[in-house]
Write an enzyme that holds these catalytic residues in place. Structure first.
Site, PDB file in Angstrom:
ATOM      1  N   VAL A 171       4.451  -5.730  -4.802  1.00 22.40           N
ATOM      2  CA  VAL A 171       5.583  -5.582  -3.880  1.00 22.40           C
ATOM      3  C   VAL A 171       5.722  -6.895  -3.119  1.00 22.40           C
ATOM      4  O   VAL A 171       4.729  -7.451  -2.628  1.00 22.40           O
ATOM      5  CB  VAL A 171       5.358  -4.395  -2.912  1.00 22.40           C
ATOM      6  CG1 VAL A 171       6.525  -4.264  -1.946  1.00 22.40           C
ATOM      7  CG2 VAL A 171       5.164  -3.106  -3.698  1.00 22.40           C
ATOM      8  N   HIS A 202       0.835  -1.208   0.000  1.00 21.72           N
ATOM      9  CA  HIS A 202       0.000   0.000   0.000  1.00 21.72           C
ATOM     10  C   HIS A 202       0.864   1.250   0.000  1.00 21.72           C
ATOM     11  O   HIS A 202       0.583   2.230  -0.709  1.00 21.72           O
ATOM     12  CB  HIS A 202      -0.866   0.057   1.269  1.00 21.72           C
ATOM     13  CG  HIS A 202      -1.814  -1.074   1.441  1.00 21.72           C
ATOM     14  ND1 HIS A 202      -1.673  -2.019   2.438  1.00 21.72           N
ATOM     15  CD2 HIS A 202      -2.936  -1.408   0.761  1.00 21.72           C
ATOM     16  CE1 HIS A 202      -2.677  -2.878   2.374  1.00 21.72           C
ATOM     17  NE2 HIS A 202      -3.449  -2.544   1.362  1.00 21.72           N
TER      18      HIS A 202
END
Ligand code: PAF
Length: 282
Positions: A173, A34
């Site tokens: 990620v 995020h």
């Protein structure tokens, strides 16, 4: 940083925010995945808004809505440190009313892959994002590629329903061992966490096989065999090789300029997903 909890407060904040507004919708329990979306938004926009809302409409009756991690204090601290302009944290009644009647559904894209197993999930995502997009009116909205089907559905929704928004994709990620970051990783025991890397390892294994083989039935079968042999506790829900745009299954890699492998699997009862582009096709 403004912490906004009502639609009214958000709308009045938005009226004053001139220039480009970047929007990062989340369900909280923020991790580096995020935060990398937020950082990108901060560099590309004058203002960045993050929403934190665990959206009940995208969870099935037997799913983890109640248990989903909620860490609002830590989340707001992280966002404040990054320099976010505003965070929108509405209650359920601020977003939905028992009298609500409208659904947003994609006829085909929402029913494939994850949508086939999590019935109604993408309709819930589309509905909450429609509401949030109307309130935030962002210039750009940021989504991680880990939920690849979600990204494609949002792109199609924005295009088809004429939302004046640019959807920005951000690469997945990963943890140092390759596990895709997810708020749900927090559910795993140390043993489960070690097994969870199986999804990424399987995708890498499949990718390496594409140097010799382009028949997708063979690639899938061989990768499932690899998983069973090396990660016996991982329960695969689906492994698919699709065209990145249509998300339709491919029979042969050469059928698509942009093939991508998608996987969903359970580790200790926790549902995890991941995906990897397979191009360029050798
Ligand atoms: O990806 C998520 O966290 C959610 O599906 C989203 C986009 C915030 C909608 O609730």
């Amino acid at each position: 940083m403004q912490v906004l909890t009502t639609r009214e407060a958000l709308i009045s904040w938005r009226k004053k925010a001139q220039g480009h507004v970047g929007f990062v919708p989340t369900m909280g329990a923020l991790h580096e995945g995020h935060l990398s979306l937020v950082r990108q938004s901060l560099t590309e926009n004058d203002w960045t808004v993050v929403s934190i809302f665990v959206n009940p409409r995208q969870f099935g009756p037997k799913e983890d809505y109640e248990r989903y991690p909620r860490t609002p204090e830590m989340d707001t601290r992280l966002l404040q440190n990054l320099g976010v302009s505003a965070v929108f944290m509405p209650s359920e009644s601020e977003m939905y009313s028992p009298e609500d009647e409208f659904h947003i559904s994609a006829t085909r894209l929402s029913r494939l892959w994850c949508g086939g197993y999590r019935v109604g999930h993408f309709d819930g995502v589309a509905l909450v994002l429609t509401k949030l997009f109307h309130l935030v009116m962002p210039t750009r909205a940021y989504f991680g590629e880990k939920d690849f089907q979600q990204v494609r559905i949002v792109e199609k929704m924005v295009e088809e329903l004429f939302f004046p928004i640019q959807v920005v994709r951000h690469p997945t990620v990963r943890e140092p061992d390759g596990l895709a970051m997810s708020s749900r990783n927090a559910y795993l025991s140390p043993r489960g966490r070690a097994q969870a890397v199986a999804l990424y390892k399987a995708l890498q294994y499949l990718h390496a096989l594409t140097a010799q083989h382009q028949n997708t039935a063979f690639l899938i079968e061989e990768t499932l065999r690899y998983l069973k042999e090396n990660y016996p506790d991982v329960e695969v829900e689906y492994l698919a090789i699709v065209d990145e745009h249509s998300l339709e299954a491919l029979e042969h890699l050469r059928q698509s300029a942009r093939p991508r492998a998608l996987i969903a699997a359970y580790v200790e009862g926790v549902r995890l997903i991941d995906n990897l582009p397979l191009s360029p096709v050798p």
